[in-house]
Write a protein that holds these residues in place. Structure first.
Motif, PDB file in Angstrom:
ATOM      1  N   ILE A 135       0.947  -1.277   0.056  1.00  0.00           N
ATOM      2  CA  ILE A 135       0.291  -0.041  -0.177  1.00  0.00           C
ATOM      3  C   ILE A 135       0.799   0.787  -0.245  1.00  0.00           C
ATOM      4  N   MET A 136       2.181   1.478   0.744  1.00  0.00           N
ATOM      5  CA  MET A 136       2.897   2.352   0.979  1.00  0.00           C
ATOM      6  C   MET A 136       3.283   2.576  -0.027  1.00  0.00           C
ATOM      7  N   LEU A 137       3.674   1.989  -1.283  1.00  0.00           N
ATOM      8  CA  LEU A 137       4.219   1.797  -2.709  1.00  0.00           C
ATOM      9  C   LEU A 137       3.341   2.501  -3.557  1.00  0.00           C
ATOM     10  N   LEU A 138       2.072   2.338  -3.760  1.00  0.00           N
ATOM     11  CA  LEU A 138       0.963   2.418  -4.230  1.00  0.00           C
ATOM     12  C   LEU A 138       0.685   3.880  -3.957  1.00  0.00           C
ATOM     13  N   GLY A 139       1.170   4.789  -2.883  1.00  0.00           N
ATOM     14  CA  GLY A 139       0.416   5.950  -2.314  1.00  0.00           C
ATOM     15  C   GLY A 139       1.627   6.893  -3.050  1.00  0.00           C
ATOM     16  N   LYS A 140       1.174   7.988  -3.812  1.00  0.00           N
ATOM     17  CA  LYS A 140       2.150   9.222  -4.355  1.00  0.00           C
ATOM     18  C   LYS A 140       1.273  10.474  -4.000  1.00  0.00           C
ATOM     19  N   THR A 141       2.381  11.448  -4.382  1.00  0.00           N
ATOM     20  CA  THR A 141       1.519  12.942  -4.180  1.00  0.00           C
ATOM     21  C   THR A 141       1.436  13.432  -5.282  1.00  0.00           C
ATOM     22  N   SER A 142       0.712  14.247  -6.089  1.00  0.00           N
ATOM     23  CA  SER A 142       1.942  14.817  -7.618  1.00  0.00           C
ATOM     24  C   SER A 142       2.064  16.419  -6.909  1.00  0.00           C
ATOM     25  N   ASN A 143       2.449  16.338  -8.157  1.00  0.00           N
ATOM     26  CA  ASN A 143       3.859  18.013  -8.287  1.00  0.00           C
ATOM     27  C   ASN A 143       4.754  17.757  -7.259  1.00  0.00           C
ATOM     28  N   GLY A 144       4.547  16.624  -6.400  1.00  0.00           N
ATOM     29  CA  GLY A 144       5.545  16.815  -5.043  1.00  0.00           C
ATOM     30  C   GLY A 144       5.056  17.924  -4.227  1.00  0.00           C
ATOM     31  N   GLN A 145       3.697  17.960  -3.775  1.00  0.00           N
ATOM     32  CA  GLN A 145       2.960  18.377  -3.168  1.00  0.00           C
ATOM     33  C   GLN A 145       3.069  17.994  -1.957  1.00  0.00           C
ATOM     34  N   PRO A 146       3.177  18.726  -0.591  1.00  0.00           N
ATOM     35  CA  PRO A 146       3.595  17.815   0.239  1.00  0.00           C
ATOM     36  C   PRO A 146       1.852  17.205   0.996  1.00  0.00           C
ATOM     37  N   ILE A 147       1.804  16.191   1.717  1.00  0.00           N
ATOM     38  CA  ILE A 147      -0.176  16.249   2.030  1.00  0.00           C
ATOM     39  C   ILE A 147      -0.641  16.544   3.126  1.00  0.00           C
ATOM     40  N   SER A 148      -1.683  17.388   3.171  1.00  0.00           N
ATOM     41  CA  SER A 148      -2.344  17.266   3.945  1.00  0.00           C
ATOM     42  C   SER A 148      -2.720  17.316   4.737  1.00  0.00           C
ATOM     43  N   MET A 149      -1.897  17.391   6.260  1.00  0.00           N
ATOM     44  CA  MET A 149      -1.890  17.432   7.510  1.00  0.00           C
ATOM     45  C   MET A 149      -3.565  16.718   8.390  1.00  0.00           C
ATOM     46  N   PHE A 150      -3.915  18.169   7.623  1.00  0.00           N
ATOM     47  CA  PHE A 150      -6.249  17.956   8.083  1.00  0.00           C
ATOM     48  C   PHE A 150      -6.457  17.024   7.725  1.00  0.00           C
ATOM     49  N   GLY A 151      -6.227  16.496   5.770  1.00  0.00           N
ATOM     50  CA  GLY A 151      -6.379  15.660   5.399  1.00  0.00           C
ATOM     51  C   GLY A 151      -6.089  13.741   5.996  1.00  0.00           C
ATOM     52  N   VAL A 152      -5.269  14.067   6.116  1.00  0.00           N
ATOM     53  CA  VAL A 152      -4.675  12.931   7.561  1.00  0.00           C
ATOM     54  C   VAL A 152      -5.368  12.564   8.222  1.00  0.00           C
ATOM     55  N   MET A 153      -5.656  13.969   9.417  1.00  0.00           N
ATOM     56  CA  MET A 153      -6.075  13.520  10.008  1.00  0.00           C
ATOM     57  C   MET A 153      -7.962  12.858  10.002  1.00  0.00           C
ATOM     58  N   LEU A 154      -8.449  13.063   9.089  1.00  0.00           N
ATOM     59  CA  LEU A 154      -9.820  13.423   8.296  1.00  0.00           C
ATOM     60  C   LEU A 154     -10.018  11.525   8.412  1.00  0.00           C
ATOM     61  N   VAL A 155      -8.348  11.414   7.028  1.00  0.00           N
ATOM     62  CA  VAL A 155      -8.872   9.676   6.550  1.00  0.00           C
ATOM     63  C   VAL A 155      -8.400   9.040   8.316  1.00  0.00           C
ATOM     64  N   MET A 156      -7.755   9.234   9.284  1.00  0.00           N
ATOM     65  CA  MET A 156      -7.097   8.832  10.068  1.00  0.00           C
ATOM     66  C   MET A 156      -8.652   8.601  10.923  1.00  0.00           C
ATOM     67  N   ILE A 157      -9.279   9.544  11.105  1.00  0.00           N
ATOM     68  CA  ILE A 157     -10.521   9.266  11.705  1.00  0.00           C
ATOM     69  C   ILE A 157     -11.607   7.905  11.488  1.00  0.00           C
ATOM     70  N   SER A 158     -11.177   8.502   9.501  1.00  0.00           N
ATOM     71  CA  SER A 158     -12.446   7.763   9.176  1.00  0.00           C
ATOM     72  C   SER A 158     -12.427   6.137   9.224  1.00  0.00           C
ATOM     73  N   SER A 159     -10.370   5.546   8.963  1.00  0.00           N
ATOM     74  CA  SER A 159     -10.349   4.852   9.558  1.00  0.00           C
ATOM     75  C   SER A 159     -10.443   3.373  10.638  1.00  0.00           C
ATOM     76  N   LEU A 160     -10.086   4.868  12.233  1.00  0.00           N
ATOM     77  CA  LEU A 160     -10.975   4.242  13.652  1.00  0.00           C
ATOM     78  C   LEU A 160     -12.727   4.175  13.532  1.00  0.00           C
ATOM     79  N   SER A 161     -12.956   4.924  13.004  1.00  0.00           N
ATOM     80  CA  SER A 161     -15.010   4.665  13.132  1.00  0.00           C
ATOM     81  C   SER A 161     -15.155   3.464  12.376  1.00  0.00           C
ATOM     82  N   TYR A 162     -14.179   3.966  10.740  1.00  0.00           N
ATOM     83  CA  TYR A 162     -14.603   1.910  10.288  1.00  0.00           C
ATOM     84  C   TYR A 162     -14.056   0.973  11.257  1.00  0.00           C
ATOM     85  N   ALA A 163     -13.493   0.919  11.292  1.00  0.00           N
ATOM     86  CA  ALA A 163     -12.427  -0.428  12.711  1.00  0.00           C
ATOM     87  C   ALA A 163     -13.427  -0.995  13.566  1.00  0.00           C
ATOM     88  N   VAL A 164     -14.166  -0.235  14.047  1.00  0.00           N
ATOM     89  CA  VAL A 164     -14.519   0.089  15.361  1.00  0.00           C
ATOM     90  C   VAL A 164     -16.359  -0.584  14.752  1.00  0.00           C
TER      91      VAL A 164
END
Length: 305
Positions: A135-164
């Protein structure tokens, strides 16, 4: 067919269909719909279709008193997971969001270990590790832009909710509820949540053309009805942890349609990631055989000493 074989098939179908979310959601965003409107149509249309299917099958809509609270909780968990994930699409590439989302199998394994003392076998941990590397090899940013930390937080919330949510389906009175009825009421709770949000906060945007209505129907059918029904059946057959690991196929769906529909390039890095994920899933499928061979090798070594 064994329960494990059935569970693997249902888990594969669930993961592949859930990975279609961006395929339908992103065109709806481009058509002017916000995340709440997309989710309202996703949940609402899926709820109506499931209700029709239950009626045609002659299934009862009645609920027991001890089922109501768990259904509300599961509906809220799934709604939070969807809202967080779909909102993250506006902060980062959908492919990256789908990649980060795959931390949920780790959450499932840890939560099952902490709260239910479920032991994950060495083969299971190995397959999870291989899948995460892929999965780590599949993930890549476009145009070298940094990943949004707020976006990462949202996905982590989504992951935890889905896991529970996955654990709750397997470890509550809902475990024995008919699959269609369970998902009908989960989607009903979600529809109510997003109806309130569009009414009082974000406002409702309607698909402007028949093409966008087809996208709304597609997101209701494939990553919602098909995925949820298959997910529930997989959890019943092979448990929450193995079903979560099979979720490694979700990003593969996004990659496949990204190449097929959006003409993205299949790089060597992505190819290696795909091979690793398929290897991880193969390990889960062959777990009993692998475990038997490892035990045999261990006993032979013991005999030699």
């Amino acid at each position: 067919m064994s329960n494990k074989a059935k569970g693997i098939i249902w888990g594969t179908v669930s993961a592949a269909s859930y990975g279609l979310n961006p395929l339908f959601a992103l065109p709806l965003y481009s058509g002017g719909l916000n995340a709440d409107s997309v989710l309202l149509f996703r949940y609402g249309l899926a709820m109506i279709l499931l209700g029709i299917m239950m009626k045609c099958k002659g299934e009862s809509f009645s609920l027991k008193h001890d089922e109501m609270i768990p259904l509300i909780v599961m509906g809220l968990l799934f709604s939070v997971s969807s809202l967080a994930l779909f909102t993250s699409y506006t902060y980062m590439d959908a492919g990256i969001a789908s990649t980060i989302l795959f931390v949920y199998p780790i959450m499932v394994a840890v939560l099952m270990r902490v709260f239910f003392k479920e032991r994950v076998s060495p083969v299971g941990w190995s397959s999870l590790s291989v899948a995460i590397l892929g999965i780590m090899l599949l993930g890549k940013t476009s145009n070298g832009q940094p990943i949004s930390m707020f976006g990462v937080m949202l996905v982590m919330i989504s992951s935890l909710s889905y896991a529970v949510y996955m654990i709750g389906i397997n470890r509550s009175v809902l475990r024995t509820m008919p699959v269609y009825k369970l998902n009908f009421y989960v989607l009903s709770v979600g529809s109510f949540v997003f109806a309130l949000r569009t009414l009082f906060t974000t406002g409702l945007q309607v698909p402007p053309t028949p093409f966008y209505w087809l996208c709304a129907a597609g997101i209701a059918l494939f990553p919602t009805i098909v995925s949820l029904v298959a997910l529930t059946k997989a959890i019943h057959h092979v448990g929450s942890t193995n079903t979560a690991i099979l979720g490694a196929l979700e990003p593969l769906t996004a990659i496949f349609f990204g190449i097929l529909v959006f003409h993205e390039h299949l790089t060597f890095r992505i190819s290696v990631g795909i091979v690793l994920i398929l290897t991880a899933v193969s390990i889960i499928i062959s777990e009993k055989t692998i475990s038997a061979h490892l035990k045999l090798l261990f006993h032979r070594r013991q005999a030699l000493h």
